[in-house]
Structure formats: C-alpha cells, structure tokens
Scaffold this motif. Structure first.
Motif, PDB file in Angstrom:
ATOM      1  N   ILE A   1       0.421  -0.877  -0.124  1.00  0.00           N
ATOM      2  CA  ILE A   1      -0.089  -0.352  -0.080  1.00  0.00           C
ATOM      3  C   ILE A   1       1.277   1.081  -0.392  1.00  0.00           C
ATOM      4  O   ILE A   1       0.829   2.150  -0.524  1.00  0.00           O
ATOM      5  CB  ILE A   1      -1.072   0.199   1.368  1.00  0.00           C
ATOM      6  CG1 ILE A   1      -2.064  -1.136   1.255  1.00  0.00           C
ATOM      7  CG2 ILE A   1      -2.021   1.135   1.056  1.00  0.00           C
ATOM      8  CD1 ILE A   1      -2.676  -1.090   2.280  1.00  0.00           C
ATOM      9  N   PHE A   2       1.460   0.792   0.536  1.00  0.00           N
ATOM     10  CA  PHE A   2       3.149   1.695   0.877  1.00  0.00           C
ATOM     11  C   PHE A   2       3.295   3.197  -0.376  1.00  0.00           C
ATOM     12  O   PHE A   2       3.933   3.777  -0.838  1.00  0.00           O
ATOM     13  CB  PHE A   2       3.878   2.324   1.926  1.00  0.00           C
ATOM     14  CG  PHE A   2       4.874   3.029   2.060  1.00  0.00           C
ATOM     15  CD1 PHE A   2       4.753   4.298   2.250  1.00  0.00           C
ATOM     16  CD2 PHE A   2       6.358   2.841   1.440  1.00  0.00           C
ATOM     17  CE1 PHE A   2       6.003   5.120   3.231  1.00  0.00           C
ATOM     18  CE2 PHE A   2       7.653   3.602   1.315  1.00  0.00           C
ATOM     19  CZ  PHE A   2       6.906   5.115   1.780  1.00  0.00           C
ATOM     20  N   GLN A   3       3.535   1.594  -1.702  1.00  0.00           N
ATOM     21  CA  GLN A   3       3.897   1.508  -3.060  1.00  0.00           C
ATOM     22  C   GLN A   3       3.077   2.855  -3.557  1.00  0.00           C
ATOM     23  O   GLN A   3       3.747   3.262  -4.416  1.00  0.00           O
ATOM     24  CB  GLN A   3       4.735   0.504  -3.692  1.00  0.00           C
ATOM     25  CG  GLN A   3       5.485  -0.413  -2.273  1.00  0.00           C
ATOM     26  CD  GLN A   3       6.995   0.538  -2.368  1.00  0.00           C
ATOM     27  OE1 GLN A   3       6.875   1.427  -3.282  1.00  0.00           O
ATOM     28  NE2 GLN A   3       7.896   0.238  -1.181  1.00  0.00           N
ATOM     29  N   LEU A   4       2.049   1.675  -3.670  1.00  0.00           N
ATOM     30  CA  LEU A   4       0.931   2.611  -3.597  1.00  0.00           C
ATOM     31  C   LEU A   4       1.057   4.071  -3.423  1.00  0.00           C
ATOM     32  O   LEU A   4       0.253   4.501  -4.389  1.00  0.00           O
ATOM     33  CB  LEU A   4      -0.318   1.442  -4.124  1.00  0.00           C
ATOM     34  CG  LEU A   4      -0.423   0.953  -4.272  1.00  0.00           C
ATOM     35  CD1 LEU A   4      -1.716  -0.324  -4.117  1.00  0.00           C
ATOM     36  CD2 LEU A   4      -0.353   0.940  -6.469  1.00  0.00           C
ATOM     37  N   LEU A   5       0.442   4.227  -1.985  1.00  0.00           N
ATOM     38  CA  LEU A   5       0.039   5.570  -2.169  1.00  0.00           C
ATOM     39  C   LEU A   5       1.439   6.462  -2.379  1.00  0.00           C
ATOM     40  O   LEU A   5       1.064   7.571  -2.847  1.00  0.00           O
ATOM     41  CB  LEU A   5      -0.088   5.712  -0.638  1.00  0.00           C
ATOM     42  CG  LEU A   5      -1.230   5.243   0.251  1.00  0.00           C
ATOM     43  CD1 LEU A   5      -1.201   5.366   1.377  1.00  0.00           C
ATOM     44  CD2 LEU A   5      -2.331   5.724  -0.782  1.00  0.00           C
ATOM     45  N   ASP A   6       2.794   6.342  -1.915  1.00  0.00           N
ATOM     46  CA  ASP A   6       3.949   7.526  -2.998  1.00  0.00           C
ATOM     47  C   ASP A   6       4.566   7.402  -3.496  1.00  0.00           C
ATOM     48  O   ASP A   6       4.834   7.387  -4.616  1.00  0.00           O
ATOM     49  CB  ASP A   6       4.219   8.117  -1.349  1.00  0.00           C
ATOM     50  CG  ASP A   6       4.842   9.372  -1.692  1.00  0.00           C
ATOM     51  OD1 ASP A   6       4.840  10.043  -1.903  1.00  0.00           O
ATOM     52  OD2 ASP A   6       6.127   9.187  -1.696  1.00  0.00           O
TER      53      ASP A   6
ATOM     54  N   GLU B   1      -8.924  -0.295   2.115  1.00  0.00           N
ATOM     55  CA  GLU B   1      -9.738   0.751   3.155  1.00  0.00           C
ATOM     56  C   GLU B   1      -9.019   0.439   4.513  1.00  0.00           C
ATOM     57  O   GLU B   1      -8.240   1.218   5.282  1.00  0.00           O
ATOM     58  CB  GLU B   1     -11.267   0.953   3.047  1.00  0.00           C
ATOM     59  CG  GLU B   1     -11.712   1.739   1.750  1.00  0.00           C
ATOM     60  CD  GLU B   1     -12.654   1.937   1.286  1.00  0.00           C
ATOM     61  OE1 GLU B   1     -13.444   2.052   2.339  1.00  0.00           O
ATOM     62  OE2 GLU B   1     -13.091   2.528   0.101  1.00  0.00           O
ATOM     63  N   GLU B   2      -9.318  -0.424   5.033  1.00  0.00           N
ATOM     64  CA  GLU B   2      -8.863  -1.083   6.385  1.00  0.00           C
ATOM     65  C   GLU B   2      -7.628  -0.472   6.410  1.00  0.00           C
ATOM     66  O   GLU B   2      -7.112  -0.681   7.354  1.00  0.00           O
ATOM     67  CB  GLU B   2      -9.477  -2.233   6.893  1.00  0.00           C
ATOM     68  CG  GLU B   2     -10.769  -2.462   7.228  1.00  0.00           C
ATOM     69  CD  GLU B   2     -12.144  -3.431   6.923  1.00  0.00           C
ATOM     70  OE1 GLU B   2     -10.843  -4.922   7.346  1.00  0.00           O
ATOM     71  OE2 GLU B   2     -12.880  -3.632   7.313  1.00  0.00           O
ATOM     72  N   GLN B   3      -6.547  -1.528   5.530  1.00  0.00           N
ATOM     73  CA  GLN B   3      -5.921  -1.847   6.038  1.00  0.00           C
ATOM     74  C   GLN B   3      -4.973  -0.346   5.580  1.00  0.00           C
ATOM     75  O   GLN B   3      -4.108   0.021   7.085  1.00  0.00           O
ATOM     76  CB  GLN B   3      -4.673  -2.795   4.580  1.00  0.00           C
ATOM     77  CG  GLN B   3      -5.431  -3.500   4.998  1.00  0.00           C
ATOM     78  CD  GLN B   3      -4.776  -4.484   6.204  1.00  0.00           C
ATOM     79  OE1 GLN B   3      -3.665  -4.509   5.891  1.00  0.00           O
ATOM     80  NE2 GLN B   3      -5.265  -5.676   6.251  1.00  0.00           N
TER      81      GLN B   3
END
Lengths: 369, 364
Positions: B223-228, B300-302
C-alpha cells in the motif's frame, strides 16, 4: 611586435549577445543558489534581470555615441585626463579584486572536486597561465574566444533538464512562492543577483572593437534575457532537487547535481561539467587581464606608446601575487571568504549601477554643451 | 607575433615541471594497486564502536576476502583497511551502504550518511539499506558459492530503482538526506533480512529524523508503494480474499481540511485480476462487483490502520505535510504540522477499476 589592442575589424551584433551573456555567467551562478535559498527568490532573479535590462539599454546608448567609438580619446574628451586616471585607479583595484575572486572561486571548485590533494597554488598558476596565453593574442582574438566559451558553456543547461521532472522533482517544494518573511539575508541575496548581472559592464570599455550601429540594443537585450533564463533554470532546478532547507547545507549545489546525473557509460559527469566551465572562466579572466593592463597603461599615461610583452607579463604577475596572497590571508578562512565575496558583490553591484549612468549623463552633457 | 607562441610552450613546460618535480598529484589510481570498494557494511561494535566490513578485491580475478574492523569513525575504517591489506581501498566506486538495524534503531545514522554525502569522491546515488541479521555472515558464506555476489546485489537494487515497479523501496543518499533535512518529510529505507543462506527484502523502515521507529511489511508495504513511492505495483496479492491483482497503477488525491483537522485520501486503482481462487464466479458481473467492493473495503481498512500507526509514531513518510503548503500563504512549521498530524481524522476511500482476464457476462 603587434599591439595587443590592435583592431582589424569590428564585431557585429551577435557578438554583443554572446559577450553580454558570457560575462554574466560565471562563479556566482554556481554558488548563487546557496545565497538565495528560498524559492521566492525566483522573483528576485526576474526583477533584478529586468532592472539589468534597463541598465543594458543605457549602456547601448553609450555604445552608439560617437565618444565610445573613439576609445581612449573619447574618454579624454568626456572627462579630461586627470579624471580618466582617477577612474583607472578605481578600475585597477576593482578588476584586480574581480579576477582574484573569479580565479579563487573556480580553483576552489577544481580543488574540492577534482584535485583535492593538490596544492591550490598550482591550480591558480595553471588557470592564470592559460588566461595569459589567451590574452597574449590580443583583445580582438580574446573577444572572438567568446564564441568558444559560449559553445562550451551553454549546453550544460540541457543536462539539468531531468531535474524538472518527477521522481526527482516535486513541485510542492517550490511553495510558498511569495516571501513570507524578509530579512537582511534576502537583501543580500538581491545584491548578489544584481552583482552577478554586473559582468556586462566591462563591455563599455571594449566599444572600439565592437561595431556601434544602431541595432545592437536588440542583441544586448536578448543576451541579457538569455542570462535571466539561465539563472532561472539553474535556480529552479536546484530548489526542486534539494528543497530550501537542504539547499542551505550544500556548498556547491550545482556541481553536486552534476554528479547526480549518472549514465551507464559515464559516472562522474561533474568532472566534465567543471572542465567545460573552465572555458568560460578563462575567457572572463583573460578579458579582465587585458582590461587590467589597459588600466595600468592609462594610470601611467602610456596610452600612446606600444604595448610591450614585459608590460603584460608584469601586470599578470601583479595579479598572480595578489591572488596567492588573498588565498593565503583571506580565502582559506570562512569569514575571510565571506568578506571577500561581500566586498566583491557590493563593488560589482555599485559599479553596475554607476558606470552606465555616469557614461550616459556625461555623453548627454557634452552633447548639450 | 611569433614570440607570443612561446606562452603556449611556457604552459606545457610548467605543466611538465609540475608533474615530474614535486608531484602535486597525490592520488594514484593504478588499477593493479587499488581495490575499489563496492559496499560498506556497518554494524554495532563493542563499546560504542562501529564494526565496518567490506569485500576485497571486488574487481580483479583473485580470491576474495571479507575484511572487517572495529573503529570509531567511518573514514578511519577505510584507512585501517589499507594497513591490513596490500591494495589501497578506494571509495569512488562505492554503491551501497548497509546499515545494521540495531544501529538504525539507535538513531544517529545521519552522521554516518552525511560523511559519505559530503565526500565529492562518493556519488550521491549510493543505495542505503537497513539489514536485519548478520550481513557479514551471509556474504562470507556466499564467497565460495557465487562469484560477485555484491555486484549482483547492486544490480538488483538498480533494476528496481530504474523502473519503479513497486517491489521495493529503493533509496539513495540524496533522497534520504533530502527527506531528513526538509520539513514535512520523513525518510524511509528498505529493510532486508539476512542470515547465513538468505538475503531477502522484508519491507520499509520508517524513520523519525534519523531513528528507525517502525517497519511496514507485506500488504502494508505494498500500500505504501501505491500511495507514494512508486504509484505502481506489478503484483498485489491479497490472500485473505484469494486474489492477485496485477499491473496496478494508482492515482492518489489528498485533501487537507482548512484547519488541518481531517484528511481525505482518495485512491484510484486501475489493474487487472490475474489470479482468483475464491468462491465467487467472477464471470458474472454482479459477483465481480461484489468482489471488487470487498477489495475496496479491505484496502481501506489496511490503509487506515497503516496511517494510524504512522500517526502514533509521529512519522510522515508520505509527505502529507507538504499539502499544507500553498503558493501564496505562510507555511506552518514542522512541529505545528506534527501536532496536527497526530490528531488528524483520516478518511480513506478507494475506487478500484479492475478488469478480469476472462470474459464477463453482462447482465443485459
């Protein structure tokens, strides 16, 4: 021996463009980002650039006046011999300081990036020897050397284009775009920009070699524009690359950026960039060397005699000794270096303000009399 | 005119004189006499010392050795290696700095990295890695098994850096230092696990200043890779829903409320379903949409959990603080931002567009 200040032909407008642009691009540009730091200084560069534009227009009035084309005789008619000598003494000191700081600045860069273990005096000697070689060919050929200096210097900007794109660049680093606080440092930054533009003032004394037709204003303006664009590109690229707070911690931001561009074939692009910058410095220093020798001749009222090799060599020696002493006494300590740079930027800014105005008013006064 | 040509000769003669007489060039780069170092591995030594090690010689066909030394300072280490090894170690080809996790958790690696950054001989593109476990043990063990292991490691990092495919967070000195010194940004580094036989990527270590405070792994790291970091993932596997998504591109929109009390985070994902082991029949449009909805809820939860943990640890590696910067108004300070960030309500909303690699029966 042929005189150093002979002229066989005059240069046309495009030379004005290159000359004004190259005399404005030197050491200051490479350390300027550290002085400006905040992104709102972009406006500082633009405003100062436009003011410099006005100044350049004043200069162009001088270029087209009949006195300028006569060279030394023209100055004599305008100010009288005594005055010209006094001016020459000021010029002598100002040029000496400027050459010294240019060479020390470039040598410092060479020293810290390419030859860290070498004694700086050798580097000073080498750069001055090369400049002496160029200058010894006379004013005309040295002025022509600007083409080489331009070709070797201008392409470097292309290398900085990747810094404008993500992932390296984050445009939010540029915010806020307006000054939210204003301090003494900001004023100093503005002064610094102004004095960086001031290099073109020396053109005022080279008019005999340049053509004085009416159309040169256009070229001068374009040359100055080019400088504004170059300053802006470099400064914005450094802000995007470092961000303001990191930028203030780096001594040669532009060179470090050069080393960040790595290709598979070439690792150390910064070496290449620094080496190409040398053409610009050599051009600057050799032009100033000739001006320096000229100033000495005016002071000693030997303008009607031939130039001698001994004369050029001894003025070169004066410069060499002054640089080495300055390096020994002042440049090597941080406060000393700051002091020198501050004096130079004050003086540079000052003469850039004064010279075009004085010349313009003097011509106007003479014409109305 | 002829005599002026002698200046050229003067230049050449003095250059020759300089090189021969006093030898101002102290650097000697004869390839037979030097050993360019590819990596430094830094570990905690006894009594507050640093234990640094490297492989020599990295380039020449010769049996390799792992040199290791306990020193107070990094550069001192480089010098002491020269005293125990017959070739001179050169740092110009340094490519990686591996920092042991214990050291990173202690804080103070800024000094270490700064030493490398300000050295003009060393590129700012040197990769930084946090290592959990004993890297020396691993590389020693690999010496006989695989040649040029350290070089391949470097190539691997370069590969993932170049194309931002979202497998790993790859960070170099410049990126780390820029985040460290700038307000509203916190640095992060990749964490690798290492033991005798393995060396593998675990996740991303998040830093508060130069101190490692948390490590995010697996789905959170993705998720971190996707977000930023990369805005792209080649594969996003969600075992809980028995599904693998592939070639996911993300589009992130962040919006801070005016008083910095809440953040709305909208993430749009585009990708394809590459694998599905679940019960739903994704050939039916209805059930496919049901599945996509489940994925949205899950992510969303994660994401909320991940951001909450970041708030707890007072780190902002996603540079959300930079969204508070406006072109025409005064910026808030870093400390002020941290206060807002800690108490911020975060609203995460995913909008996922997926296409399965099979035909979907439309309802109409």
């Amino acid at each position: 021996m042929k005189s150093l200040y002979n002229r066989t032909s005059t240069f046309d407008g495009i030379y004005f463009l290159l000359l004004i642009n190259r005399t404005q691009m030197h050491y200051y540009v490479l350390i300027m980002p550290v002085y400006l730091v905040h992104s709102y200084m972009i406006w500082g560069i633009v405003v100062m650039g436009l003011l410099s534009q006005l100044n350049v227009m004043l200069l162009s009035k001088w270029f087209t006046s009949s006195y300028a084309a006569k060279g030394y005789q023209g100055f004599l008619q305008l100010f009288g011999k005594r005055m010209v000598q006094v001016f020459a003494i000021f010029g002598f000191l100002i040029i000496l300081l400027k050459i010294s700081i240019l060479s020390l600045g470039y040598v410092e860069m060479l020293h810290s990036f390419i030859y860290p273990s070498m004694d700086k005096k050798w580097l000073i000697l080498v750069i001055l020897l090369i400049s002496l070689y160029v200058a010894s060919h006379g004013m005309e050929k040295t002025l022509r050397f600007v083409v080489i200096a331009f070709l070797c210097g201008a392409w470097i900007l292309i290398v900085f284009i990747p810094f404008f794109f993500p992932p390296i660049a984050n445009y939010r680093d540029l915010y806020p775009l307006i000054p939210t606080e204003w301090s003494g440092q900001s004023w100093q930054g503005l002064l610094f920009i102004w004095s960086a533009y001031s290099g073109s003032v020396y053109l005022a004394f080279m008019v005999p070699w340049l053509s004085s037709n009416k159309k040169i204003t256009k070229y001068l303006v374009i040359g100055n524009m080019l400088t504004i664009i170059e300053y802006l590109l470099l400064f914005i690229a450094t802000i995007l690359f470092y961000g303001s707070s990191f930028l203030s911690k780096i001594n040669f931001p532009v060179v470090y950026m050069g080393s960040y561009i790595e290709t598979n074939a070439l690792d150390r692009i910064d070496y290449i960039l620094i080496s190409f910058h040398m053409f610009n410095y050599v051009f600057d220093i050799s032009i100033l060397l000739l001006c320096f020798y000229g100033a000495i001749r005016v002071i000693m009222s030997k303008m009607n005699e031939r130039t001698t090799r001994i004369g050029l060599l001894s003025s070169w020696f004066v410069i060499l000794i002054s640089i080495i002493l300055m390096n020994q006494w002042l440049w090597q300590s941080v406060p000393g270096q700051k002091l020198l740079l501050n004096i130079q930027s004050c003086l540079g800014g000052f003469i850039y303000l004064l010279v075009p105005t004085i010349l313009y008013t003097a011509v106007k006064r003479k014409e109305s009399m | 005119m002829v005599l002026y040509k002698h200046y050229g000769i003067l230049v050449i003669v003095s250059l020759m004189w300089m090189t021969s007489c006093s030898s101002p060039f102290v650097e000697n780069n004869m390839i037979e006499e030097i050993a360019p170092v590819v990596f430094w591995s830094v570990d905690k030594g006894a009594e507050g010392k640093l234990k640094i090690s490297t492989l020599v010689p990295p380039l020449i066909q010769e049996e390799k050795r792992l040199l290791s030394k306990e020193v107070d300072l990094l550069k001192q280490g480089g010098k002491e290696f020269n005293l125990i090894y017959y070739q001179e170690l050169k740092q110009g080809q340094l490519r990686m700095l591996l920092i042991n996790e214990e050291l990173a958790k202690e804080g103070g690696i800024e000094k270490l990295i700064n030493t490398l950054m300000i050295d003009p001989d060393i590129s700012m593109r040197v990769y930084l890695l946090v290592v959990r476990g004993d890297f020396d043990e691993y590389i020693k063990n690999q010496l006989t098994k695989q040649e040029n292991q350290e070089y391949y490691l470097y190539r691997m990092l370069q590969h993932y850096e170049k194309h931002n495919q979202g497998e790993m967070s790859i960070v170099n000195i410049h990126q780390f230092m820029k985040k460290l010194y700038s307000p509203f940004k916190d640095p992060f580094l990749p964490v690798f696990h290492s033991d005798k036989n393995n060396f593998n990527y675990i996740g991303t270590a998040l830093f508060q200043k130069d101190k490692e405070v948390m490590v995010i792994q697996d789905v959170e790291d993705e998720i971190f890779q996707l977000l930023d970091n990369d805005h792209f993932l080649k594969i996003l596997a969600i075992p809980k829903l028995s599904i693998s998504l592939g070639r996911i591109r993300s589009n992130v929109r962040m919006k801070l409320s005016r008083d910095y009390s809440s953040l709305s985070l909208q993430v749009r994902l585009n990708g394809r379903i590459e694998e599905y082991h679940g019960e739903n029949n994704i050939q039916k449009e209805e059930q496919l949409e049901q599945l996509i909805h489940e994925i949205e809820v899950y992510l969303e939860e994660q994401t909320s959990d991940l951001l909450k943990r970041m708030q707890q640890w007072k780190v902002d590696p996603l540079e959300i603080g930079t969204y508070s910067l406006k072109p025409f108004s005064k910026e808030i300070t870093d400390e002020q931002w941290m206060e807002y960030w800690e108490n911020m309500k975060i609203n995460v909303d995913y909008d996922i567009k997926l296409y399965p690699l099979i035909n979907v029966e439309r309802l109409l």
